[in-house]
Design a protein around this motif. Structure first.
Motif, mmCIF file in Angstrom:
data_model
loop_
_atom_site.group_PDB
_atom_site.id
_atom_site.type_symbol
_atom_site.label_atom_id
_atom_site.label_comp_id
_atom_site.label_asym_id
_atom_site.label_seq_id
_atom_site.Cartn_x
_atom_site.Cartn_y
_atom_site.Cartn_z
ATOM 1 N N ASN A 264 38.680 25.594 67.007
ATOM 2 C CA ASN A 264 39.969 25.583 65.997
ATOM 3 C C ASN A 264 41.110 24.732 66.655
ATOM 4 O OD1 ASN A 264 42.180 26.531 64.664
ATOM 5 N ND2 ASN A 264 41.860 28.625 64.841
ATOM 6 N N SER A 265 41.627 23.757 66.076
ATOM 7 C CA SER A 265 42.517 22.952 66.685
ATOM 8 C C SER A 265 43.885 23.470 66.550
ATOM 9 C CB SER A 265 42.864 21.693 65.795
ATOM 10 O OG SER A 265 42.906 21.737 64.454
ATOM 11 N N ALA A 266 43.997 24.633 65.816
ATOM 12 C CA ALA A 266 45.418 25.264 65.812
ATOM 13 C C ALA A 266 45.363 26.354 66.866
ATOM 14 C CB ALA A 266 45.578 26.102 64.118
ATOM 15 N N SER A 267 44.293 26.568 67.494
ATOM 16 C CA SER A 267 44.239 27.676 68.571
ATOM 17 C C SER A 267 45.350 27.384 69.541
ATOM 18 C CB SER A 267 42.930 27.943 69.124
ATOM 19 O OG SER A 267 42.975 28.853 70.163
ATOM 20 N N CYS B 137 52.436 36.805 58.753
ATOM 21 C CA CYS B 137 53.323 36.158 57.712
ATOM 22 C C CYS B 137 52.468 34.580 58.248
ATOM 23 C CB CYS B 137 54.614 35.713 58.483
ATOM 24 S SG CYS B 137 55.768 35.413 57.114
ATOM 25 N N SER B 138 51.277 34.364 57.738
ATOM 26 C CA SER B 138 50.485 33.471 57.887
ATOM 27 C C SER B 138 51.203 32.173 56.640
ATOM 28 C CB SER B 138 49.050 33.347 57.239
ATOM 29 O OG SER B 138 48.609 34.068 58.507
ATOM 30 N N THR B 139 51.061 30.879 56.705
ATOM 31 C CA THR B 139 51.545 29.895 55.766
ATOM 32 C C THR B 139 50.615 29.177 55.161
ATOM 33 O OG1 THR B 139 51.938 28.343 57.703
ATOM 34 C CG2 THR B 139 53.693 29.626 57.129
ATOM 35 N N ASP B 140 49.119 29.606 55.560
ATOM 36 C CA ASP B 140 48.341 28.805 54.831
ATOM 37 C C ASP B 140 47.253 29.468 53.779
ATOM 38 O OD1 ASP B 140 46.758 30.529 56.380
ATOM 39 O OD2 ASP B 140 45.712 29.269 57.333
ATOM 40 N N ILE C 156 42.370 43.294 64.189
ATOM 41 C CA ILE C 156 42.491 41.737 64.210
ATOM 42 C C ILE C 156 43.637 41.192 63.655
ATOM 43 C CG2 ILE C 156 41.027 40.052 62.529
ATOM 44 C CD1 ILE C 156 40.008 43.467 62.189
ATOM 45 N N PRO C 157 44.297 40.554 64.769
ATOM 46 C CA PRO C 157 45.401 39.396 64.475
ATOM 47 C C PRO C 157 45.100 38.384 63.599
ATOM 48 C CG PRO C 157 44.986 39.997 66.692
ATOM 49 C CD PRO C 157 43.848 40.452 66.077
ATOM 50 N N VAL C 158 45.849 38.602 62.473
ATOM 51 C CA VAL C 158 45.533 37.213 61.512
ATOM 52 C C VAL C 158 46.883 36.235 61.486
ATOM 53 C CG1 VAL C 158 44.923 36.384 59.260
ATOM 54 C CG2 VAL C 158 43.888 38.504 60.322
ATOM 55 N N TYR C 159 46.687 35.181 61.746
ATOM 56 C CA TYR C 159 47.796 34.064 61.798
ATOM 57 C C TYR C 159 47.255 32.666 61.405
ATOM 58 C CZ TYR C 159 51.868 31.208 62.093
ATOM 59 O OH TYR C 159 52.518 29.986 62.053
ATOM 60 N N ASN C 160 47.364 32.003 59.931
ATOM 61 C CA ASN C 160 46.991 30.628 59.709
ATOM 62 C C ASN C 160 45.195 30.687 60.261
ATOM 63 O OD1 ASN C 160 49.419 30.186 58.825
ATOM 64 N ND2 ASN C 160 49.895 28.823 60.238
ATOM 65 N N ALA C 161 44.520 31.608 59.645
ATOM 66 C CA ALA C 161 43.312 31.334 59.912
ATOM 67 C C ALA C 161 42.320 31.281 58.508
ATOM 68 C CB ALA C 161 42.699 32.833 60.529
ATOM 69 N N SER C 162 42.801 30.590 57.564
ATOM 70 C CA SER C 162 42.418 30.588 56.344
ATOM 71 C C SER C 162 40.912 30.060 56.130
ATOM 72 C CB SER C 162 43.095 29.858 55.311
ATOM 73 O OG SER C 162 43.284 28.567 55.862
#
Length: 325
Positions: A217-220, A44-47, A12-18
């Motif tokens: 997801n608008s960040a996708s 290294c998510s920022t959210d 499961i890759p995780v990036y800014n998926a809070s």
């Protein structure tokens, strides 16, 4: 304490998926198959995704020993995350899950039972496209009872290639011997999954929608396309063609790969780069009219045909009229 032998590894890759990670994690932790390891690769998510991931996992202490968390010191991109997750996996079969999506609680048990029953290297399942207006069932049009090269042909022709609805054996990964180029973060699923299909000796399917692919997801990345992503898609197609030639199978998939080249190059026409369009894989131009509408809509095909015929003034007029340039 005896170490569990895992039947399935889920990456499961995780990036800014809070906003989405709790739903994803809950569906994974509730799987009916017990022998699963979960490999979360936090990029290294920022959210605050990492903290939310840890908090959500606390509700499933019975799965604690089945969870690995890899954390990047800097943002590396989804391809590195997928590669790192694959390298850390110990299960007999591997599958990916995107952190803004979720899965049916029976997904991995059903796919594992099917792949074992058929002694196959890959099991593919149907899925749902999820939008605000509801869900749409998607059935990959692949006949698994054909000769294997025809199964590969059907898969490469299928317009939406992903890793999250493919349960793939470790032996297929080993025969494949391919990792995703680190500089490719768009259509990386297409690159790896097609190589895996070419390495597989047998493919089977569960004809049930078991995966929920969230399109809101608008960040996708699919909502943030740019010319750079189109260039990456072209690179994926070119690298896949090189692999096919090296394996001596390119002739089986030639027409489909010409369609893929046209799809990747279409952005050039809509940015008034007509000479570049005509000179990049010019052999593909003769296949414009045969491209399926799932790859290119009729209007796009017309624009590509006009550019191929050097009728650039019409394309420029249409691009200007629609504010593309």
């Amino acid at each position: 304490m005896k170490t569990m032998h895992y039947k399935v590894s889920v990456i499961i890759p995780v990036y800014n998926a809070s906003r989405y990670i709790p739903r994803c994690v809950e569906s994974l932790m509730r799987q009916t198959l017990r022998e699963i390891e979960y490999i979360f690769v936090e990029d290294c998510s920022t959210d605050g995704s990492f903290d939310i991931l840890l908090k959500t996992l606390e509700a499933y202490p019975e799965r604690k020993d089945d969870v690995k968390i890899l954390r990047h010191g800097k943002n590396m991109g989804v391809s590195v995350s997928r590669n790192d997750g694959n390298a850390a996996a110990t299960g007999d079969f591997l599958i990916h899950c995107d952190s803004d999506d979720w899965v049916d609680v029976t997904m991995y048990e059903k796919m594992y039972n099917q792949v074992i029953a058929e002694d196959a290297d890959i099991c593919i399942c149907d899925y749902y496209n999820v939008t605000k207006s509801g869900t749409t069932r998607i059935h990959p049009e692949i006949d698994c009872k054909q000769a294997q090269w025809k199964v590969v042909r059907d898969y490469i022709r299928w317009y939406w290639n992903s890793l999250w609805n493919l349960l793939v054996s470790r032996r297929a990964y080993e025969r494949c011997g391919v990792t995703i180029p680190e500089d490719i973060t768009f259509t990386e699923d297409f690159f790896l999954s097609c190589h895996l299909f070419m390495a597989a000796r047998k493919v089977t399917a569960v004809n049930e929608p078991l995966y929920y692919y969230y399109l809101e997801n608008s960040a996708s990345i699919i909502h943030n396309l740019n010319p750079g992503f189109m260039k990456q898609e072209l690179s994926c197609v070119e690298l896949l063609i090189e692999s096919m030639k090296a394996k001596g199978v390119y002739e089986y998939y030639f027409r489909i790969m010409q369609w893929r080249l046209l799809k990747a190059n279409a952005a050039l026409v809509f940015t008034n780069r007509f000479e570049e369009f005509r000179s990049t894989h010019p052999e593909s131009l003769r296949y414009i009219l045969s491209v399926p509408s799932t790859y290119l809509k009729p209007k796009v095909k017309i624009m590509l045909l006009l550019a191929a015929l050097h009728l650039d003034f019409i394309c420029r007029w249409d691009n200007r009229r629609h504010g593309r340039t």
